[in-house]
Design a protein around this motif. Structure first.
Motif, mmCIF file in Angstrom:
data_model
loop_
_atom_site.group_PDB
_atom_site.id
_atom_site.type_symbol
_atom_site.label_atom_id
_atom_site.label_comp_id
_atom_site.label_asym_id
_atom_site.label_seq_id
_atom_site.Cartn_x
_atom_site.Cartn_y
_atom_site.Cartn_z
ATOM 1 N N TYR A 1 0.808 -1.263 0.001
ATOM 2 C CA TYR A 1 0.088 0.068 0.128
ATOM 3 C C TYR A 1 0.951 1.223 -0.119
ATOM 4 C CZ TYR A 1 -3.983 3.027 0.958
ATOM 5 O OH TYR A 1 -4.880 3.929 0.735
ATOM 6 N N GLU A 2 1.862 1.128 0.793
ATOM 7 C CA GLU A 2 2.838 2.469 0.961
ATOM 8 C C GLU A 2 3.312 2.698 -0.426
ATOM 9 O OE1 GLU A 2 4.804 5.662 2.098
ATOM 10 O OE2 GLU A 2 3.006 4.914 3.090
ATOM 11 N N ALA A 3 3.805 1.464 -1.077
ATOM 12 C CA ALA A 3 4.810 1.670 -2.528
ATOM 13 C C ALA A 3 3.595 2.386 -3.420
ATOM 14 C CB ALA A 3 5.068 0.367 -2.920
ATOM 15 N N ALA A 4 2.168 1.827 -3.479
ATOM 16 C CA ALA A 4 1.488 2.355 -4.533
ATOM 17 C C ALA A 4 0.872 3.832 -4.093
ATOM 18 C CB ALA A 4 0.033 1.338 -4.384
ATOM 19 N N ASN A 5 0.705 4.253 -2.851
ATOM 20 C CA ASN A 5 0.251 5.466 -2.442
ATOM 21 C C ASN A 5 1.499 6.418 -2.824
ATOM 22 O OD1 ASN A 5 -1.205 7.142 -1.118
ATOM 23 N ND2 ASN A 5 -0.027 7.333 0.884
ATOM 24 N N ARG A 6 2.713 6.097 -2.552
ATOM 25 C CA ARG A 6 3.831 6.986 -2.906
ATOM 26 C C ARG A 6 3.776 7.060 -4.616
ATOM 27 N NH1 ARG A 6 8.009 9.290 -0.732
ATOM 28 N NH2 ARG A 6 7.589 8.033 1.448
ATOM 29 N N ALA A 7 3.622 6.013 -5.254
ATOM 30 C CA ALA A 7 3.706 5.997 -6.742
ATOM 31 C C ALA A 7 2.615 6.890 -7.371
ATOM 32 C CB ALA A 7 3.745 4.598 -7.453
ATOM 33 N N PHE A 8 1.498 6.889 -6.781
ATOM 34 C CA PHE A 8 0.247 7.716 -7.212
ATOM 35 C C PHE A 8 0.475 9.208 -6.846
ATOM 36 C CE2 PHE A 8 -2.756 3.624 -6.936
ATOM 37 C CZ PHE A 8 -3.074 3.887 -8.464
ATOM 38 N N TYR A 9 1.247 9.406 -5.740
ATOM 39 C CA TYR A 9 1.687 10.883 -5.318
ATOM 40 C C TYR A 9 2.670 11.245 -6.164
ATOM 41 C CZ TYR A 9 2.456 14.833 -2.283
ATOM 42 O OH TYR A 9 2.777 16.209 -1.832
ATOM 43 N N GLU A 10 3.449 10.676 -6.555
ATOM 44 C CA GLU A 10 4.494 10.964 -7.677
ATOM 45 C C GLU A 10 4.060 11.202 -8.814
ATOM 46 O OE1 GLU A 10 7.597 12.075 -7.181
ATOM 47 O OE2 GLU A 10 7.243 11.346 -4.911
ATOM 48 N N GLN A 11 2.854 10.533 -9.348
ATOM 49 C CA GLN A 11 2.214 10.865 -10.662
ATOM 50 C C GLN A 11 1.496 11.995 -10.697
ATOM 51 O OE1 GLN A 11 -0.226 7.066 -11.467
ATOM 52 N NE2 GLN A 11 1.808 5.921 -11.180
ATOM 53 N N TYR A 12 0.794 12.220 -9.458
ATOM 54 C CA TYR A 12 0.158 13.464 -9.088
ATOM 55 C C TYR A 12 0.990 14.611 -9.418
ATOM 56 C CZ TYR A 12 -2.229 17.518 -6.919
ATOM 57 O OH TYR A 12 -2.706 18.637 -6.584
ATOM 58 N N LYS A 13 2.045 14.602 -8.874
ATOM 59 C CA LYS A 13 3.133 15.784 -8.861
ATOM 60 C C LYS A 13 3.427 15.844 -10.593
ATOM 61 C CE LYS A 13 5.845 14.558 -5.463
ATOM 62 N NZ LYS A 13 6.887 14.506 -4.518
ATOM 63 N N ALA A 14 3.708 14.955 -11.023
ATOM 64 C CA ALA A 14 4.209 15.014 -12.485
ATOM 65 C C ALA A 14 3.105 15.370 -13.529
ATOM 66 C CB ALA A 14 4.772 13.447 -12.739
ATOM 67 N N GLY A 15 1.819 15.100 -12.939
ATOM 68 C CA GLY A 15 0.702 15.495 -13.954
ATOM 69 C C GLY A 15 0.312 14.339 -14.877
ATOM 70 N N THR A 16 0.575 13.058 -14.282
ATOM 71 C CA THR A 16 0.301 11.980 -15.156
ATOM 72 C C THR A 16 -0.691 10.970 -14.240
ATOM 73 O OG1 THR A 16 2.265 10.699 -14.163
ATOM 74 C CG2 THR A 16 2.419 11.982 -16.209
ATOM 75 N N LEU A 17 -1.146 11.398 -13.408
ATOM 76 C CA LEU A 17 -2.059 10.514 -12.440
ATOM 77 C C LEU A 17 -3.451 10.147 -13.251
ATOM 78 C CD1 LEU A 17 -2.746 9.276 -9.785
ATOM 79 C CD2 LEU A 17 -3.728 11.484 -9.240
ATOM 80 N N ASP A 18 -3.709 9.087 -13.354
ATOM 81 C CA ASP A 18 -5.126 8.746 -13.836
ATOM 82 C C ASP A 18 -6.103 8.520 -12.620
ATOM 83 O OD1 ASP A 18 -7.323 6.907 -14.371
ATOM 84 O OD2 ASP A 18 -6.169 5.650 -15.700
ATOM 85 N N ILE A 19 -6.887 9.613 -12.306
ATOM 86 C CA ILE A 19 -7.683 9.878 -11.182
ATOM 87 C C ILE A 19 -8.554 8.816 -11.113
ATOM 88 C CG2 ILE A 19 -9.299 11.167 -12.556
ATOM 89 C CD1 ILE A 19 -8.183 11.772 -8.869
ATOM 90 N N ARG A 20 -9.056 7.996 -12.019
ATOM 91 C CA ARG A 20 -10.027 7.023 -11.606
ATOM 92 C C ARG A 20 -9.330 5.838 -11.309
ATOM 93 N NH1 ARG A 20 -15.072 8.153 -13.463
ATOM 94 N NH2 ARG A 20 -15.176 10.057 -15.022
ATOM 95 N N GLU A 21 -8.101 5.531 -11.606
ATOM 96 C CA GLU A 21 -7.332 4.363 -11.206
ATOM 97 C C GLU A 21 -7.116 4.765 -9.696
ATOM 98 O OE1 GLU A 21 -3.084 1.993 -11.882
ATOM 99 O OE2 GLU A 21 -3.752 3.702 -12.988
ATOM 100 N N PHE A 22 -6.466 5.861 -9.576
ATOM 101 C CA PHE A 22 -6.185 6.214 -8.014
ATOM 102 C C PHE A 22 -7.530 6.358 -7.133
ATOM 103 C CE2 PHE A 22 -6.238 9.626 -4.729
ATOM 104 C CZ PHE A 22 -5.121 9.014 -3.887
ATOM 105 N N CYS A 23 -8.569 6.454 -7.524
ATOM 106 C CA CYS A 23 -9.805 6.476 -6.570
ATOM 107 C C CYS A 23 -10.158 5.194 -6.499
ATOM 108 C CB CYS A 23 -11.024 7.040 -7.460
ATOM 109 S SG CYS A 23 -10.899 8.931 -7.479
#
Length: 219
Positions: free
Chosen positions: A36-58
């Motif tokens: 969970y921590e690894a995925a949480n950090r990966a999503f946060y880095e994607q958010y900062k990079a502007g590449t986050l898939d918001i539906r996948e994150f949800c």
């Protein structure tokens, strides 16, 4: 009515409440720490990079909500707000909110972070209007699904436009404060865009546009 709109994470708060909630769940031991921590950090880095898939994150972020009853979740949230969110509240942010409140402006927080986390934070900050990503709640329990349009990037514009129509309001004279380049679509729409402790991409964009830039952390 003049709207004063604020992003929440890393704008009014000196951190990201969504990311901290994930870390809090890890510390509680209610999710698998390593994965969970690894995925949480990966999503946060994607958010900062502007590449986050918001539906996948949800789908990821709402899974713990669906796995526990509401009373348990609310108990955890109370601890989270006291232990993890309260230290992130910026005195300068509260002063900025107070200034707009004293000017008679209508205060709104608009955030990609879900309503379960952010509704009590908006209440704590004295902000009456909140647009947030909505986890589906059915028969008193979260389903793990997303309800409606996620409040992210262009989705913030769509959600705000819907709110304006429902309330018979416009963006005339409006303000929007944000730290993130993900909010450029909405910053472009308001009369008074203000960058708050902006990330590199947003700072570069703001310099090109001549937008004002302020800090609520270093005052």
């Amino acid at each position: 009515m003049t709207l004063a709109i604020f992003d929440l994470d890393n704008t009014l708060l000196s951190g990201d409440s969504d990311y901290e909630w994930g870390r809090f769940l890890v510390e509680l031991g209610v999710v698998d720490a390593e994965t969970y921590e690894a995925a949480n950090r990966a999503f946060y880095e994607q958010y900062k990079a502007g590449t986050l898939d918001i539906r996948e994150f949800c789908r990821f972020a709402f899974r713990p909500l669906a796995s526990h009853d509401l009373a348990t979740l609310e108990g955890w949230r109370s601890r989270f707000l006291a232990e993890r969110v309260e230290p992130l509240v910026l005195p300068a942010a509260e002063a900025l909110l107070a200034r707009h409140r004293d000017d008679g402006d209508t205060l709104m927080i608009i955030t990609a972070t879900n309503r379960f986390i952010t509704a009590p934070i908006a209440e704590r900050l004295g902000v009456p209007h909140l647009l947030a990503t909505e986890p589906e709640l059915r028969d008193g329990r979260y389903t793990g699904e997303l309800a409606g349009v996620p409040c992210f990037q262009e989705g913030k514009v769509l959600r705000l436009e819907t709110w304006l129509k429902e309330h018979g309001e416009t963006l005339a004279g409006s303000w929007f404060y944000s730290d993130s380049h993900n909010d450029i679509p909405l910053l472009e729409r308001v009369d008074h865009p203000v960058v708050v402790d902006g990330d590199v991409k947003l700072t570069d964009h703001a310099q090109e546009k001549g937008w004002p830039m302020i800090s609520l952390r270093y005052v």
